[in-house]
Design a protein around this motif. Sequence first.
Motif, PDB file in Angstrom:
ATOM      1  N   LYS A  41     -15.527   4.226   0.607  1.00 15.62           N
ATOM      2  CA  LYS A  41     -14.454   4.574   1.343  1.00 15.62           C
ATOM      3  C   LYS A  41     -13.547   5.157   0.246  1.00 15.62           C
ATOM      4  CE  LYS A  41     -15.119   0.769   4.776  1.00 15.62           C
ATOM      5  NZ  LYS A  41     -14.738  -0.253   5.279  1.00 15.62           N
ATOM      6  N   ASN A  42     -13.632   4.591  -1.059  1.00 15.76           N
ATOM      7  CA  ASN A  42     -12.552   5.086  -2.016  1.00 15.76           C
ATOM      8  C   ASN A  42     -11.210   4.956  -1.580  1.00 15.76           C
ATOM      9  OD1 ASN A  42     -14.720   5.491  -3.705  1.00 15.76           O
ATOM     10  ND2 ASN A  42     -14.889   7.535  -2.705  1.00 15.76           N
ATOM     11  N   PHE A  43     -10.272   5.256  -2.448  1.00 14.19           N
ATOM     12  CA  PHE A  43      -8.894   4.665  -2.344  1.00 14.19           C
ATOM     13  C   PHE A  43      -8.017   6.045  -2.547  1.00 14.19           C
ATOM     14  CE2 PHE A  43     -10.681   0.936  -3.960  1.00 14.19           C
ATOM     15  CZ  PHE A  43      -9.802  -0.072  -3.473  1.00 14.19           C
ATOM     16  N   SER A  44      -7.116   6.098  -1.411  1.00 11.57           N
ATOM     17  CA  SER A  44      -6.123   6.868  -1.585  1.00 11.57           C
ATOM     18  C   SER A  44      -5.060   6.645  -2.611  1.00 11.57           C
ATOM     19  CB  SER A  44      -5.251   7.250  -0.124  1.00 11.57           C
ATOM     20  OG  SER A  44      -4.736   5.831  -0.010  1.00 11.57           O
ATOM     21  N   HIS A  45      -4.060   7.467  -2.714  1.00  7.81           N
ATOM     22  CA  HIS A  45      -3.207   7.423  -3.719  1.00  7.81           C
ATOM     23  C   HIS A  45      -2.500   6.113  -3.425  1.00  7.81           C
ATOM     24  CE1 HIS A  45       1.034   7.809  -5.566  1.00  7.81           C
ATOM     25  NE2 HIS A  45       0.338   8.415  -6.633  1.00  7.81           N
ATOM     26  N   ASP A  46      -2.128   5.891  -2.108  1.00  4.22           N
ATOM     27  CA  ASP A  46      -1.140   4.648  -1.703  1.00  4.22           C
ATOM     28  C   ASP A  46      -1.790   3.512  -1.793  1.00  4.22           C
ATOM     29  OD1 ASP A  46       1.123   6.204  -1.278  1.00  4.22           O
ATOM     30  OD2 ASP A  46       0.734   6.278   0.945  1.00  4.22           O
ATOM     31  N   ASP A  47      -3.037   3.335  -1.433  1.00  3.22           N
ATOM     32  CA  ASP A  47      -4.248   2.294  -1.459  1.00  3.22           C
ATOM     33  C   ASP A  47      -4.207   1.830  -3.173  1.00  3.22           C
ATOM     34  OD1 ASP A  47      -4.219   2.015   1.127  1.00  3.22           O
ATOM     35  OD2 ASP A  47      -6.461   2.795   1.473  1.00  3.22           O
ATOM     36  N   MET A  48      -4.491   2.924  -3.913  1.00  2.00           N
ATOM     37  CA  MET A  48      -4.984   2.697  -5.243  1.00  2.00           C
ATOM     38  C   MET A  48      -3.589   1.856  -5.592  1.00  2.00           C
ATOM     39  SD  MET A  48      -5.983   5.081  -8.170  1.00  2.00           S
ATOM     40  CE  MET A  48      -7.657   5.552  -7.381  1.00  2.00           C
ATOM     41  N   LYS A  49      -2.341   2.548  -5.558  1.00  4.25           N
ATOM     42  CA  LYS A  49      -1.029   1.996  -5.905  1.00  4.25           C
ATOM     43  C   LYS A  49      -1.039   0.338  -5.592  1.00  4.25           C
ATOM     44  CE  LYS A  49       3.855   2.632  -6.075  1.00  4.25           C
ATOM     45  NZ  LYS A  49       4.949   3.530  -5.403  1.00  4.25           N
ATOM     46  N   GLU A  50      -1.183   0.060  -4.174  1.00  3.27           N
ATOM     47  CA  GLU A  50      -1.050  -1.135  -3.839  1.00  3.27           C
ATOM     48  C   GLU A  50      -2.013  -2.107  -4.202  1.00  3.27           C
ATOM     49  OE1 GLU A  50      -1.596  -3.598   0.702  1.00  3.27           O
ATOM     50  OE2 GLU A  50      -1.391  -1.435   0.435  1.00  3.27           O
ATOM     51  N   GLY A  51      -3.344  -1.488  -4.433  1.00  2.80           N
ATOM     52  CA  GLY A  51      -4.360  -2.490  -5.091  1.00  2.80           C
ATOM     53  C   GLY A  51      -4.233  -2.749  -6.487  1.00  2.80           C
ATOM     54  N   ILE A  52      -3.536  -1.920  -7.346  1.00  8.43           N
ATOM     55  CA  ILE A  52      -3.192  -1.847  -8.808  1.00  8.43           C
ATOM     56  C   ILE A  52      -2.311  -3.100  -8.979  1.00  8.43           C
ATOM     57  CG2 ILE A  52      -2.249  -0.915 -10.812  1.00  8.43           C
ATOM     58  CD1 ILE A  52      -3.854   1.537 -10.093  1.00  8.43           C
ATOM     59  N   VAL A  53      -1.199  -3.002  -8.034  1.00 13.06           N
ATOM     60  CA  VAL A  53       0.032  -3.940  -7.933  1.00 13.06           C
ATOM     61  C   VAL A  53      -0.644  -5.459  -7.614  1.00 13.06           C
ATOM     62  CG1 VAL A  53       1.906  -4.698  -6.659  1.00 13.06           C
ATOM     63  CG2 VAL A  53       1.724  -2.283  -7.631  1.00 13.06           C
ATOM     64  N   PHE A  54      -1.502  -5.416  -6.573  1.00 15.26           N
ATOM     65  CA  PHE A  54      -1.965  -6.698  -6.140  1.00 15.26           C
ATOM     66  C   PHE A  54      -2.931  -7.376  -7.482  1.00 15.26           C
ATOM     67  CE2 PHE A  54      -5.344  -9.354  -4.158  1.00 15.26           C
ATOM     68  CZ  PHE A  54      -4.507  -9.993  -3.305  1.00 15.26           C
ATOM     69  N   ALA A  55      -3.683  -6.699  -8.023  1.00 16.38           N
ATOM     70  CA  ALA A  55      -4.523  -7.227  -8.801  1.00 16.38           C
ATOM     71  C   ALA A  55      -3.834  -7.675 -10.123  1.00 16.38           C
ATOM     72  CB  ALA A  55      -5.676  -5.692  -9.111  1.00 16.38           C
ATOM     73  N   HIS A  56      -2.611  -6.678 -10.399  1.00 16.94           N
ATOM     74  CA  HIS A  56      -1.966  -7.235 -11.719  1.00 16.94           C
ATOM     75  C   HIS A  56      -1.143  -8.421 -11.289  1.00 16.94           C
ATOM     76  CE1 HIS A  56      -1.992  -2.905 -13.717  1.00 16.94           C
ATOM     77  NE2 HIS A  56      -3.111  -3.532 -13.848  1.00 16.94           N
TER      78      HIS A  56
END
Length: 414
Positions: A41-56
């Motif tokens: 499925k991979n990550f859109s720009h917005d999903d990647m941004k949200e995912g990085i924030v969530f992980a951090h």
Amino acid sequence: MRKIELLVPASSLEVLKIAVIFGADAVYIGGEAFGLRAKAKNFSHDDMKEGIVFAHEHGVKVYVTVNILAHNYDLAGVREYLTELKELKPDALIIADPGIYMYAKEICPEIERHISTQANNTNYMSALFWKNLGATRIVMARELSLKEIKELHDKIGDTEIEAFVHGAMCISYSGRCLLSNYLSGRDANKGACSHPCRWQYYVTEKTRPNEYMPIVEDERGTYIFNSKDLNMIQHIPELVDAGIFSLKIEGRIKTCFYVGTVIKAYREAIDDYLKDPALYESKKDYYMQEVSKASYRGYTTGFYYGKPNEEDQVYTTSSYIRTYDFIGMVLDYDKATGYATVEQRNKFVVGEKIEVMRHDGEDFTMTVEEMYDDKGESVTEAPHPQQILKVKVDKPVEAFDMFRREAKNPVTLE
């Protein structure tokens, strides 16, 4: 005893959150371009941004794959993509191509650069080459033994070593395969592999083109390239002794259930080993039992103890072994009433015995005794996929915990 990283794949934002909640130390993800999993499925720009924030926010690192083997026409897009990643601030980039590596060093030098297994890291001189260019981590080629990795580790000093410990094995050398491109026009080295190694093959003789002869005496043909899956959960001490810092799970097209199940097993095994090696040794059968609740193609230790032989191949089928079904994801829990809000993933019914896989704490089994639909009406089953249900549970649960059950129609290798 030193820290060991559990590195887990994520195919989507949901799977990333599962990976984080179930105990990953780091996750690796791909964007919509320049990673080697075009079918994920991979990550859109917005999903990647949200995912990085969530992980951090949960103290977990995120590594982004930029590991295609680039052509000239890719390079302008690579520069643009790396500029976007600079703003998103992942913890590292996973790179195979020297050209992309030099772009990353120029455009976002503050982001660590890890060298992908696609770069064929099979000796300590190539590892030192990348180290001298500023790489902070080298991902081992899958063709190395533990003995070779230990020697490499001793030569390269403090540069981190990462290695795959679980998941599908590629039939081609470090995943660099032309078979998919040749047979289906989909380039494995650009993330579009059609997995022809899992197909069924026959032999033909030149003067008899219409006669198909099975390579093994079987009317279905044979799966001559079909490797078993890697599984090193019972060999963590040997992995650590070889100098491997990051234990990597394969599977950027895997489901949240697969990822959650495998992480939970490895997280417990690693933590037990770091706490007390004797405890780890006493629970090896249990770890194998738990990790096998996710689908798999049989297990092998790959190249770690020498070159694989015919026992590491599956010649009769490319099917997975599947003994458990994923039936629901917990969305919320009401402590006052003891009801969990659950999103159904596969049909289950009142009266059925299920297992609750908790991300924090021991799993437990229970019988479904009460269930209500989203209108508050009592139901014995949910007729619609992904229906939201209220289910009475025996013990407290939390969001992202999963319901599973023994498969009604289990699939096993023949």
